[in-house]
Write an enzyme that holds these catalytic residues in place. Structure first.
Site, PDB file in Angstrom:
ATOM      1  CD  GLU A  16      -0.229  -1.405   3.112  1.00 29.66           C
ATOM      2  OE1 GLU A  16      -0.092  -2.363   2.333  1.00 29.66           O
ATOM      3  OE2 GLU A  16      -0.185  -1.537   4.358  1.00 29.66           O
ATOM      4  CG  ASN A  17       5.089   1.069   0.440  1.00 27.76           C
ATOM      5  OD1 ASN A  17       4.564  -0.018   0.227  1.00 27.76           O
ATOM      6  ND2 ASN A  17       6.371   1.279   0.262  1.00 27.76           N
TER       7      ASN A  17
END
Lengths: 232, 217
Positions: free
Chosen positions: B46-47
């Site tokens: 998700e980064n």
């Protein structure tokens, strides 16, 4: 339009006690480390900092925490910083923890002229307390409001004199949305090139969102978790 | 009884060809090591990366290339980088087919708690609330009991919630359980583990069929 300032001192001119700052980065990846060092030097206090994380004890936003310059943090994950946890549990530091996706979207919305939006994230949890709930497609959603800042400070890989930015790999993270949401956006870059050298097809953040750009003097680019495999 | 790798190996059997998968920090990260042969999946972090690969060789670490656990990584051919708003558009927009994450508590109604112990530990929710609120397919990977020996599979969570009614399946060192009709359902037991032990260590209501197969790993 030339956005170039000569150095970090000029770039951060006008930042004062009590202001709200957005700082890009995820963990220590893609943080504006030259600007953070300058904030420590300036000693501005009572800051509200919007940043996904709070750095580690001796790097990133941890440096501002050690110096007691931050009054309030708006973040999604702060697990790597013992001083942060201490200040929070003792009540010295006001902390607003919000889901990572909501943080990203609230910054994007702030820069995009969307005052609020509904999201499913956080329904039924502490995050939803006091927030309007509406059903969409049979599922509850909560109302989240946009975030803006007096200054947004972002870090890019390459930038040109017009303020156009290109980020590298996962160092992009929150930087593009925060660049949109600052009343004044400061970009520190590893490489500063003349207008025309970056391919317009591959600009991540258009220069319209950037008011000041400078080449960072020194990038330590510290790695938080060095994980490797061995060659066979 | 399974070790952490065993839990990851069992969860890897759930992977289906063509899925995009988000793996949380801890045991879930290990799932990437056990992708069944012939199954093609892409890992989303998700980064801001799709197509995560293995850890880099020593000396090839790049501070600008990490996963959501802040570990240095590499990418596979065909990978893509993006910003955090785009990343959570993928997640909330249900473009990710499977989410695997850890938990401190799971309730029989599918509630999950994994981000805060009041007065003791506050790390923050990171992307977990966005992930559990949106994903259709959530598997929790965790130990059956906490360090004090108390069951983590409860009638109701006691810790602040991360999400409500969202967990469908739990894999622990003892068992695979499904959550439906406000109950845990015992699906499989780990090698060498008795049904009695699982019953004893599950605080929430547990439905036990007459025959409980042993996991095949």
């Amino acid at each position: 339009m030339n956005k170039v300032v000569n150095n970090v001192e000029q770039a951060l001119e006008g930042i004062q006690d009590g202001m709200t700052l957005m700082l890009g980065g995820f963990g220590l990846c893609g943080i504006p480390e030259n600007s953070i060092a300058q904030l420590v030097k300036l000693g501005v206090k009572n800051l509200t900092c919007i940043s996904n994380n709070a750095g580690v004890d001796d790097f990133g936003l941890g440096l501002l925490l050690q110096n007691r310059q931050i009054k309030k943090m708006i973040s999604s994950y702060v697990g790597e910083n013992a001083e942060f946890e201490r200040q929070m549990l003792s009540g010295e530091l006001i902390v607003d923890l919000i889901p990572q996706g909501s943080l990203a979207e609230r910054c994007r919305a702030g820069g995009a002229g969307i005052p609020a939006f509904f999201t499913p994230a956080g329904f039924g949890t502490e995050v939803a307390e006091g927030k309007e709930v509406r059903m969409y497609n049979g599922k509850p959603h909560i109302l989240e409001e946009a975030l803006t800042a007096d200054f947004a400070i972002v870090k890019a890989w390459k930038g040109d004199t017009e303020g156009n930015l290109v980020f590298k790999a996962t160092a992009r993270n929150f930087n593009p949305m925060m660049a949109m949401a600052g009343k004044i956006t400061i970009a520190e870059v590893e490489e500063l090139v003349p207008a025309g050298e970056l391919d317009p097809n591959f600009i991540h953040t258009p220069g319209i969102f950037v008011q000041r750009i400078f080449k960072g003097q020194h990038f330590e680019k510290r790695i938080e978790q060095r994980t490797v495999r061995t060659r066979n | 009884m399974l070790d952490k790798s065993g839990i990851a190996k069992r969860i890897a059997q759930e992977l289906k060809n063509g899925w995009y998968v988000n793996l949380g920090i801890g045991i879930p990260t290990l799932v990437a090591n056990y992708i069944p042969e012939g199954v093609d999946v892409e890992f989303q972090s998700e980064n801001g990366v799709l197509g995560m690969g293995p850890f880099p060789f020593e000396g090839e670490e790049d501070a600008d290339l990490i996963n959501a656990g802040k570990q240095t990584i590499t990418v596979r051919k065909g990978a893509a980088f993006f910003d955090s708003a785009m990343s959570f558009a993928m997640i909330r927009g249900q473009h990710v087919q499977l989410t695997v994450l850890g938990a401190m508590e799971v309730s029989q109604s599918g509630d999950i708690a994994n981000w805060k112990i009041p007065g003791k530990m506050v790390k923050g929710m990171g992307g977990a609330m966005d992930l559990v609120a949106s994903a259709d397919n959530i598997i929790v990977a965790m130990m059956h009991s906490n360090r004090e020996g108390e069951s983590k599979l409860l009638k109701e969570c006691s810790l602040p919630l991360t999400g409500v009614g969202c967990v469908k399946k739990v894999v622990t060192e003892l068992a695979v359980l499904e959550i439906k009709d406000n109950k845990f359902h015992l699906i499989e037991r780990a090698p060498g583990v008795s049904v009695e032990e699982i019953i004893a260590k599950t605080e929430g209501d547990l439905v036990v069929p007459e025959f409980v197969p042993e996991m095949k790993l």
